[in-house]
Design an enzyme around this catalytic site. Sequence first.
Site, PDB file in Angstrom:
ATOM      1  N   TYR A   1       0.835  -1.210   0.000  1.00 51.47           N
ATOM      2  CA  TYR A   1       0.000   0.000   0.000  1.00 51.47           C
ATOM      3  C   TYR A   1       0.869   1.260   0.000  1.00 51.47           C
ATOM      4  O   TYR A   1       0.511   2.266  -0.617  1.00 51.47           O
ATOM      5  CB  TYR A   1      -0.975  -0.023   1.188  1.00 51.47           C
ATOM      6  CG  TYR A   1      -2.200  -0.852   0.884  1.00 51.47           C
ATOM      7  CD1 TYR A   1      -2.247  -2.213   1.192  1.00 51.47           C
ATOM      8  CD2 TYR A   1      -3.289  -0.298   0.226  1.00 51.47           C
ATOM      9  CE1 TYR A   1      -3.352  -2.987   0.871  1.00 51.47           C
ATOM     10  CE2 TYR A   1      -4.394  -1.063  -0.104  1.00 51.47           C
ATOM     11  CZ  TYR A   1      -4.420  -2.413   0.211  1.00 51.47           C
ATOM     12  OH  TYR A   1      -5.512  -3.176  -0.131  1.00 51.47           O
TER      13      TYR A   1
ATOM     14  N   HIS B   1     -15.184   2.002  -1.284  1.00 54.80           N
ATOM     15  CA  HIS B   1     -14.124   1.113  -0.802  1.00 54.80           C
ATOM     16  C   HIS B   1     -13.060   1.839  -0.002  1.00 54.80           C
ATOM     17  O   HIS B   1     -11.934   1.351   0.117  1.00 54.80           O
ATOM     18  CB  HIS B   1     -13.487   0.377  -1.997  1.00 54.80           C
ATOM     19  CG  HIS B   1     -14.438  -0.588  -2.647  1.00 54.80           C
ATOM     20  ND1 HIS B   1     -14.252  -1.084  -3.912  1.00 54.80           N
ATOM     21  CD2 HIS B   1     -15.597  -1.135  -2.216  1.00 54.80           C
ATOM     22  CE1 HIS B   1     -15.246  -1.911  -4.222  1.00 54.80           C
ATOM     23  NE2 HIS B   1     -16.079  -1.945  -3.213  1.00 54.80           N
TER      24      HIS B   1
ATOM     25  N   SER C   1     -15.248  -3.341 -14.392  1.00 48.71           N
ATOM     26  CA  SER C   1     -15.477  -4.657 -15.002  1.00 48.71           C
ATOM     27  C   SER C   1     -16.786  -5.254 -14.503  1.00 48.71           C
ATOM     28  O   SER C   1     -17.298  -6.213 -15.056  1.00 48.71           O
ATOM     29  CB  SER C   1     -14.320  -5.596 -14.645  1.00 48.71           C
ATOM     30  OG  SER C   1     -14.219  -5.707 -13.229  1.00 48.71           O
TER      31      SER C   1
HETATM   32  C1  BV8 Z   1     -18.094  -8.184   0.889  1.00 50.44           C
HETATM   33  C2  BV8 Z   1     -10.118  -1.647  -2.076  1.00 50.44           C
HETATM   34  C3  BV8 Z   1     -19.528  -8.955   2.603  1.00 50.44           C
HETATM   35  C4  BV8 Z   1      -8.832  -2.338  -1.704  1.00 50.44           C
HETATM   36  C5  BV8 Z   1     -11.408  -3.320  -3.293  1.00 50.44           C
HETATM   37  C6  BV8 Z   1     -15.470 -14.666  -0.292  1.00 50.44           C
HETATM   38  C7  BV8 Z   1     -15.464 -14.060   0.951  1.00 50.44           C
HETATM   39  C8  BV8 Z   1     -15.965 -12.792   1.160  1.00 50.44           C
HETATM   40  C9  BV8 Z   1     -16.482 -12.088   0.094  1.00 50.44           C
HETATM   41  C10 BV8 Z   1     -16.476 -12.697  -1.135  1.00 50.44           C
HETATM   42  C11 BV8 Z   1     -15.995 -13.959  -1.352  1.00 50.44           C
HETATM   43  N1  BV8 Z   1     -16.132 -14.269  -2.683  1.00 50.44           N
HETATM   44  C12 BV8 Z   1     -16.676 -13.223  -3.308  1.00 50.44           C
HETATM   45  C13 BV8 Z   1     -16.898 -12.279  -2.394  1.00 50.44           C
HETATM   46  C14 BV8 Z   1     -17.422 -11.006  -2.615  1.00 50.44           C
HETATM   47  C15 BV8 Z   1     -16.228 -10.114  -2.942  1.00 50.44           C
HETATM   48  C16 BV8 Z   1     -16.123 -10.075  -4.455  1.00 50.44           C
HETATM   49  O1  BV8 Z   1     -16.922  -9.418  -5.088  1.00 50.44           O
HETATM   50  N2  BV8 Z   1     -15.154 -10.803  -5.021  1.00 50.44           N
HETATM   51  C17 BV8 Z   1     -15.036 -10.838  -6.464  1.00 50.44           C
HETATM   52  C18 BV8 Z   1     -13.585 -10.960  -6.855  1.00 50.44           C
HETATM   53  C19 BV8 Z   1     -15.891 -11.973  -6.979  1.00 50.44           C
HETATM   54  N3  BV8 Z   1     -16.531  -8.823  -2.405  1.00 50.44           N
HETATM   55  C20 BV8 Z   1     -16.061  -8.499  -1.191  1.00 50.44           C
HETATM   56  O2  BV8 Z   1     -15.315  -9.181  -0.541  1.00 50.44           O
HETATM   57  C21 BV8 Z   1     -16.589  -7.164  -0.675  1.00 50.44           C
HETATM   58  N4  BV8 Z   1     -17.078  -7.348   0.650  1.00 50.44           N
HETATM   59  O3  BV8 Z   1     -18.643  -8.851   0.072  1.00 50.44           O
HETATM   60  O4  BV8 Z   1     -18.415  -8.180   2.234  1.00 50.44           O
HETATM   61  C22 BV8 Z   1     -18.961 -10.220   3.137  1.00 50.44           C
HETATM   62  C23 BV8 Z   1     -18.145 -10.154   4.239  1.00 50.44           C
HETATM   63  C24 BV8 Z   1     -17.661 -11.343   4.756  1.00 50.44           C
HETATM   64  C25 BV8 Z   1     -17.977 -12.556   4.149  1.00 50.44           C
HETATM   65  C26 BV8 Z   1     -18.800 -12.578   3.007  1.00 50.44           C
HETATM   66  C27 BV8 Z   1     -19.290 -11.397   2.491  1.00 50.44           C
HETATM   67  C28 BV8 Z   1     -15.475  -6.137  -0.647  1.00 50.44           C
HETATM   68  C29 BV8 Z   1     -15.074  -5.792  -2.053  1.00 50.44           C
HETATM   69  C30 BV8 Z   1     -14.118  -4.591  -2.022  1.00 50.44           C
HETATM   70  C31 BV8 Z   1     -12.693  -5.047  -2.126  1.00 50.44           C
HETATM   71  N5  BV8 Z   1     -11.805  -3.876  -2.192  1.00 50.44           N
HETATM   72  N6  BV8 Z   1     -10.647  -2.209  -3.309  1.00 50.44           N
HETATM   73  C32 BV8 Z   1      -7.710  -1.962  -2.644  1.00 50.44           C
HETATM   74  O5  BV8 Z   1      -7.944  -1.274  -3.654  1.00 50.44           O
HETATM   75  O6  BV8 Z   1      -6.571  -2.363  -2.344  1.00 50.44           O
HETATM   76  S1  BV8 Z   1     -11.907  -3.992  -4.747  1.00 50.44           S
HETATM   77  C33 BV8 Z   1     -11.020  -3.340  -6.006  1.00 50.44           C
HETATM   78  O7  BV8 Z   1     -11.166  -4.216  -7.088  1.00 50.44           O
HETATM   79  C34 BV8 Z   1     -11.546  -2.038  -6.530  1.00 50.44           C
HETATM   80  O8  BV8 Z   1     -11.947  -1.184  -5.512  1.00 50.44           O
HETATM   81  C35 BV8 Z   1     -12.658  -2.440  -7.440  1.00 50.44           C
HETATM   82  O9  BV8 Z   1     -13.850  -2.557  -6.747  1.00 50.44           O
HETATM   83  C36 BV8 Z   1     -12.216  -3.798  -7.883  1.00 50.44           C
HETATM   84  C37 BV8 Z   1     -11.709  -3.760  -9.295  1.00 50.44           C
HETATM   85  O10 BV8 Z   1     -12.825  -3.634 -10.074  1.00 50.44           O
HETATM   86  P1  BV8 Z   1     -12.923  -2.445 -11.137  1.00 50.44           P
HETATM   87  O11 BV8 Z   1     -12.878  -1.145 -10.447  1.00 50.44           O
HETATM   88  O12 BV8 Z   1     -14.091  -2.759 -11.961  1.00 50.44           O
HETATM   89  O13 BV8 Z   1     -11.609  -2.530 -11.959  1.00 50.44           O
HETATM   90  P2  BV8 Z   1     -11.139  -3.707 -12.878  1.00 50.44           P
HETATM   91  O14 BV8 Z   1      -9.669  -3.647 -12.907  1.00 50.44           O
HETATM   92  O15 BV8 Z   1     -11.835  -4.955 -12.491  1.00 50.44           O
HETATM   93  O16 BV8 Z   1     -11.724  -3.307 -14.313  1.00 50.44           O
HETATM   94  C38 BV8 Z   1     -11.287  -2.111 -14.924  1.00 50.44           C
HETATM   95  C39 BV8 Z   1     -12.288  -1.794 -15.998  1.00 50.44           C
HETATM   96  O17 BV8 Z   1     -11.902  -0.561 -16.576  1.00 50.44           O
HETATM   97  C40 BV8 Z   1     -12.313  -2.823 -17.119  1.00 50.44           C
HETATM   98  O18 BV8 Z   1     -13.654  -3.082 -17.485  1.00 50.44           O
HETATM   99  C41 BV8 Z   1     -11.591  -2.112 -18.265  1.00 50.44           C
HETATM  100  O19 BV8 Z   1     -12.093  -2.500 -19.532  1.00 50.44           O
HETATM  101  C42 BV8 Z   1     -11.923  -0.680 -17.975  1.00 50.44           C
HETATM  102  N7  BV8 Z   1     -10.964   0.300 -18.485  1.00 50.44           N
HETATM  103  C43 BV8 Z   1      -9.641   0.132 -18.740  1.00 50.44           C
HETATM  104  N8  BV8 Z   1      -9.112   1.305 -19.173  1.00 50.44           N
HETATM  105  C44 BV8 Z   1     -10.129   2.217 -19.187  1.00 50.44           C
HETATM  106  C45 BV8 Z   1     -11.296   1.584 -18.739  1.00 50.44           C
HETATM  107  N9  BV8 Z   1     -12.468   2.222 -18.636  1.00 50.44           N
HETATM  108  C46 BV8 Z   1     -12.495   3.527 -18.982  1.00 50.44           C
HETATM  109  N10 BV8 Z   1     -11.418   4.206 -19.412  1.00 50.44           N
HETATM  110  C47 BV8 Z   1     -10.227   3.583 -19.525  1.00 50.44           C
HETATM  111  N11 BV8 Z   1      -9.143   4.265 -19.954  1.00 50.44           N
END
Ligand code: BV8
Length: 259
Positions: free
Chosen positions: A69, A121, A192
Site C-alpha cells: 500500500y 471502498h 469490469s
Molecule cells: C463483501 C479496495 C460482505 C482495496 C477493493 C469470499 C469471501 C468474502 C467475500 C467474497 C468472497 N467471494 C466473493 C466475495 C465477494 C467479494 C467479491 O466481489 N469478489 C469478487 C472478486 C468476486 N466482495 C467483497 O469481498 C466485498 N465485501 O462482500 O463483504 C462479506 C463479508 C464477509 C464474508 C462474506 C461477504 C469487498 C469488495 C471490495 C474489495 N476492495 N478495493 C484496494 O484497492 O486495495 S476492490 C477493487 O477491485 C476495486 O476497488 C474495485 O472494486 C475492484 C476492481 O474492479 P474495477 O474497479 O471494476 O476494476 P477492474 O480492474 O476490475 O476493471 C477495470 C475496468 O476498466 C475494465 O472493465 C476495463 O475494460 C476498464 N478500463 C480500462 N481502461 C479504461 C477503462 N475504462 C475507462 N477508461 C479507460 N481508460
Amino acid sequence: MTPEGLERAVGWLADARRVVASTGAGMSKESGIPTFRDALEGLWERYDPESLATERGFRADPPLVWSWYAERRRQIVACRPHAGHYALAEMDALLPSLVVLTQNIDGLHAAAGSRDVVELHGSIRRVKCLDAHHPFTGEIPDTEGAPPPCPRCGSPLRPDVVWFGEVLPEEAMERAWILAEMCDVMLVVGTSGLVFPAADIPRAAKAAGARIVEVNPHPSGITPVADVFLRGSAGEVLPMLLEGLKRAKAESGGPHPAA
Ligand code: BV8
C-alpha cells in the site's frame, strides 16, 4: 461508439433530474493508475491483489501488505486527475443533481472538483488501526516494512480501505442503494462489474427504471444491462458527453429543473 449512442446518452443526461456516476479502476487508468485487471507489475507481479487486499493477507504478512500500500500510495499521490475526471466535475454545474459513487481509493474525483463523492471502498489516503479502527490523524508514515503501531492502542496501522471479505461502509452503501432507486440516469465508467456488492448498484438502478450509460473500451459485466454502451476511454468519452450536455443546455435555454 456511434454518434447516435452519444446523442441518446446526452439527451437522457440533459433531461435527468438525478444522475449518478458509478466509477471503477478504469476511470483512473489515464491518470497512470493501473487497474485491477492489469497484471501487477514489478515486485508485485507474483502476487494476486485479491490475496494482498485482505485482512488475512495483512495478518499473515503485515510488512508485505503495508509496503504494497505504501508503494501504491506513493504512485497515487504523484498522479493527477485527467480530462475525464474534470469533465465529470464540470457536469456538477449543468445537472440538478450528480453524485459520484466510486470503487476507487485514489481520491481523484474530489481532486478534480466533484462535490459529492461516495467512496465505497475507502481511501488509500487514510489509515486506521487493525484491531480498533482508530483513525490515524497524523501524516501517514511512508515506510516500508512493519506497519507502525496505533498511537492510541498499539495495534498495527492499516490502510482505511475495504478489503475483500470486509463489509462496505454502512452509510455509503445505504446512500448508494437509495441513489440507485431514485436516479434517472446512471453513468457507469471504467468498471469490469466483477466485484460485489458495488457491481450490483447499476443493476439495482436498472431494475428501478434508470437509463444505464456505460463508458468502457471493452464490454464488461455491466454491459448486458446498459441501455447505451459508449465504447471508449473515460478520458475521451466523458469530455464528449460534457460538450453535448453544454450544447443541449444552451439549446434548451432554461436553467435545469430543480432536482
Ligand atoms: C463483501 C479496495 C460482505 C482495496 C477493493 C469470499 C469471501 C468474502 C467475500 C467474497 C468472497 N467471494 C466473493 C466475495 C465477494 C467479494 C467479491 O466481489 N469478489 C469478487 C472478486 C468476486 N466482495 C467483497 O469481498 C466485498 N465485501 O462482500 O463483504 C462479506 C463479508 C464477509 C464474508 C462474506 C461477504 C469487498 C469488495 C471490495 C474489495 N476492495 N478495493 C484496494 O484497492 O486495495 S476492490 C477493487 O477491485 C476495486 O476497488 C474495485 O472494486 C475492484 C476492481 O474492479 P474495477 O474497479 O471494476 O476494476 P477492474 O480492474 O476490475 O476493471 C477495470 C475496468 O476498466 C475494465 O472493465 C476495463 O475494460 C476498464 N478500463 C480500462 N481502461 C479504461 C477503462 N475504462 C475507462 N477508461 C479507460 N481508460
